[in-house]
Design a protein around this motif. Structure first.
Motif, PDB file in Angstrom:
ATOM      1  N   LYS A 206     -14.984  -2.342  -3.215  1.00  0.00           N
ATOM      2  CA  LYS A 206     -15.201  -0.942  -3.592  1.00  0.00           C
ATOM      3  C   LYS A 206     -16.396  -0.800  -4.518  1.00  0.00           C
ATOM      4  O   LYS A 206     -17.220   0.101  -4.345  1.00  0.00           O
TER       5      LYS A 206
ATOM      6  N   LYS B 258     -13.474  -3.331   8.922  1.00  0.00           N
ATOM      7  CA  LYS B 258     -14.218  -2.618   7.885  1.00  0.00           C
ATOM      8  C   LYS B 258     -13.975  -3.264   6.527  1.00  0.00           C
ATOM      9  O   LYS B 258     -14.900  -3.471   5.750  1.00  0.00           O
ATOM     10  N   THR B 259     -12.697  -3.578   6.259  1.00  0.00           N
ATOM     11  CA  THR B 259     -12.332  -4.097   4.942  1.00  0.00           C
ATOM     12  C   THR B 259     -12.924  -5.486   4.694  1.00  0.00           C
ATOM     13  O   THR B 259     -13.237  -5.836   3.563  1.00  0.00           O
TER      14      THR B 259
ATOM     15  N   TYR C 235     -10.431  -6.365  -3.023  1.00  0.00           N
ATOM     16  CA  TYR C 235     -10.632  -4.956  -2.658  1.00  0.00           C
ATOM     17  C   TYR C 235     -11.393  -4.208  -3.755  1.00  0.00           C
ATOM     18  O   TYR C 235     -12.196  -3.329  -3.484  1.00  0.00           O
TER      19      TYR C 235
ATOM     20  N   LYS D 181      -9.300   1.158   2.700  1.00  0.00           N
ATOM     21  CA  LYS D 181      -9.737   0.420   1.507  1.00  0.00           C
ATOM     22  C   LYS D 181     -11.112   0.883   1.024  1.00  0.00           C
ATOM     23  O   LYS D 181     -11.635   0.356   0.050  1.00  0.00           O
ATOM     24  N   LEU D 182     -11.691   1.829   1.748  1.00  0.00           N
ATOM     25  CA  LEU D 182     -12.969   2.388   1.308  1.00  0.00           C
ATOM     26  C   LEU D 182     -12.740   3.831   0.872  1.00  0.00           C
ATOM     27  O   LEU D 182     -13.322   4.773   1.406  1.00  0.00           O
TER      28      LEU D 182
ATOM     29  N   ASN E   9      -4.665   0.401  11.954  1.00  0.00           N
ATOM     30  CA  ASN E   9      -5.625  -0.116  10.985  1.00  0.00           C
ATOM     31  C   ASN E   9      -6.294  -1.356  11.595  1.00  0.00           C
ATOM     32  O   ASN E   9      -5.977  -1.751  12.730  1.00  0.00           O
TER      33      ASN E   9
ATOM     34  N   TYR F 189     -10.367   2.994   7.352  1.00  0.00           N
ATOM     35  CA  TYR F 189     -11.206   3.014   6.140  1.00  0.00           C
ATOM     36  C   TYR F 189     -10.364   3.140   4.870  1.00  0.00           C
ATOM     37  O   TYR F 189     -10.865   3.545   3.833  1.00  0.00           O
TER      38      TYR F 189
ATOM     39  N   ASP G 131       0.810  -1.227   0.000  1.00  0.00           N
ATOM     40  CA  ASP G 131       0.000   0.000   0.000  1.00  0.00           C
ATOM     41  C   ASP G 131       0.836   1.267   0.000  1.00  0.00           C
ATOM     42  O   ASP G 131       0.427   2.286  -0.542  1.00  0.00           O
TER      43      ASP G 131
END
Ligand code: GLN
Length: 500
Positions: free
Chosen positions: A401, A345-346, A397, A317-318, A341, A315, A193
């Motif tokens: 999304k 959520k992911t 991912y 990845k959102l 992290n 968040y 990332d």
């Protein structure tokens, strides 16, 4: 549910130290001026349509309660009013607790509910707004677009990995700072990332969700009276964690429509006592994403003034409208940043509570010390499964999304059609709106109306500010729900909400 009451008529009455500060039980006796009936405890903490925050305790609940308990206490309950110590003889010194008003001091009884107690560092905090709102959603049969948890399940391959780990006997304490495989997977994902190469053994600490990473970071790296700067609206646990660490909080308010950082205000807030700046990008509740200019400005300030950054990136990845940037990846920042992290959520597994903190060894030391004595270690089989989750191909991912973009469109377009002013949200699964077209006096009054009259739950944002007034026009909706639920919520609002 217990609701505590104080008598209206000036007769013998007592008061209960529910969550509250500076209320002196010894003084809450016959000499107390006439009171009025209060409700508090686990019922929602609204007063005149406003959630109370600081210093108040026995507060009327607009939602009422199922029962009323009248408490009478004798003056001798406390040895010393200033120390708020319970007299160890209290059963005999205690009057009684009853469900009916009492004419005269009743006989002592062992059937007592001792007053609720809380240490000073937490006395200003109430039941979290998310818990309150989810309870109300159930009570009123309302559609819950309040608390941010998906109403759909996480991926099968991750659940299977957890089941396998349990069957394989990975069930005893994990290594305190993480199952080695998960530390490696976290470091691997961070490298992908951000391009940063970190040592999984020395720079990654697995925690019980990001919430614990935040607390461990505060307790492990902040000294009492250190100043920490946060941006309002802020996630509720920040203030509590900082309060537990004894920090002095300075809050910079981000304002609609774009919630951009007022850089000059931020500069003015930094002093020689500033120890850290806490950021959250993508940002809960607004959906704002800190852009590269803002992050560079924060970075320069931190480097110039030797300030740390604590960065909550749950968040990441959102991120829909912009690319997520980890501040740790900016020049000179890794060595002064704790990046936090989580899995929840992911991977739509918010109940697993697997989180982590990534920081250079000299900062990891402090936060690990705190972590060792808060939870020591977190769930072993879920850590094994988390490692597998983090190694999933990027297509996971991308699909996540895509799903969320569709959900967001349903909610955002729906809210606009209902008549809200909807502020742009670039990331997270939240969107903030201005409710004032509907004529309710503030965010809490609006949310109350929305739950009771419309059947939809949102989160009032005033609880996310040091000065609640700053959030009185804004409420937050989440779109981490299946599409039909989002459509149903929009339909309810279209049918019942009218602009005034
Ligand atoms: N992070 C979730 C939200 O913002 C709430 C989690 C919680 O209830 N503590 O809705």
């Amino acid at each position: 549910m217990i609701a505590w009451s104080r008598l209206d008529d000036g007769r013998q009455f007592g008061s209960v130290n529910l969550s509250p500060p500076r209320i002196n039980l010894a003084k809450c006796s016959k000499t107390q001026p006439k009171g009025r009936t209060w409700h508090g405890g686990s019922s929602p903490s609204f007063q005149n349509g406003r959630i109370e925050r600081i210093g108040e305790m026995l507060r009327p609940s607009i939602f009422g309660s199922t029962s009323t308990t009248v408490v009478t206490l004798s003056k001798s309950l406390y040895k010393s009013s200033s120390k708020r110590r319970i007299n160890t003889n209290y059963p005999s010194a205690m009057a009684t607790i009853s469900t009916v008003p009492i004419e005269k001091e009743a006989e002592p009884t062992l059937k007592i509910n001792p007053p609720v107690q809380v240490a000073k560092r937490l006395e200003k905090f109430k039941t979290t707004i998310f818990t309150q709102m989810s309870m109300l959603a159930i009570k009123h049969g309302a559609i819950n677009l309040g608390q941010g948890f998906p109403n759909f399940d996480g991926p099968e391959f991750v659940k299977e990995a957890a089941i396998r780990a349990i069957r394989e006997g990975k069930n005893q304490y994990a290594r305190g700072y993480g199952v080695p495989d998960l530390n490696s997977a976290v470091a691997g994902r961070f490298r992908k990332d951000t391009g940063l190469v970190v040592d999984p053994e020395k720079e990654v600490t697995v925690t019980s969700g990001c919430t614990e990473a935040i607390v461990a970071t505060m307790l492990g790296l902040i000294n009492p009276d250190d100043e920490v700067i946060i941006f309002a609206p802020f996630y509720d646990s920040y203030e509590a964690a900082l309060s537990m660490a004894g920090a002095k909080i300075k809050s910079i308010t981000l304002r609609p429509p774009d919630f951009s950082i007022p850089i000059n205000e931020l500069k003015a807030a930094v002093s020689k006592n500033t120890r850290a700046i806490l950021i959250n990008t993508p940002h809960n509740p607004t959906g704002k994403m800190f852009n590269v200019e803002e992050l560079n400005a924060i970075a320069s300030l931190c480097i110039e003034n030797d300030v740390l950054v604590f960065s909550d990136e749950v968040y990441d990845k959102l991120a829909f409208e912009a690319d997520h940037i980890s501040i740790a990846s900016l020049p000179g920042m890794y060595e002064r940043t704790v990046t936090m992290n989580s899995l929840g959520k992911t991977f739509s597994l918010t109940g697993w509570k697997i989180g982590w903190a990534i920081a250079p060894p000299h900062l990891t030391w402090g936060l690990r010390q705190a972590h060792s004595f808060i939870t020591f270690a977190t769930s072993t089989p879920l850590q094994w499964a988390a490692a597998e989750a983090l190694r999933t191909p990027d297509s996971y991912y991308e699909e996540l999304k895509r799903d969320y973009i569709a959900k967001k469109a349903i909610l955002v377009e729906g809210l606009k059609a209902v008549g809200f002013t909807v502020y742009p949200s670039s990331g997270t699964y939240f969107v903030v709106v201005d409710h004032t077209p509907f004529g309710l006096e503030n965010d809490v009054a609006f949310c109350e109306y929305l739950i009771k009259e419309v059947g939809v739950v949102a989160i009032p944002t005033s609880v996310f500010y040091l000065n609640p007034e700053d959030g009185k026009n804004l409420v937050r909706f989440t779109f981490c729900k299946d599409e039909q639920t989002l459509k149903d919520a929009v339909d309810r609002m279209k049918e019942k909400l009218r602009r005034r």
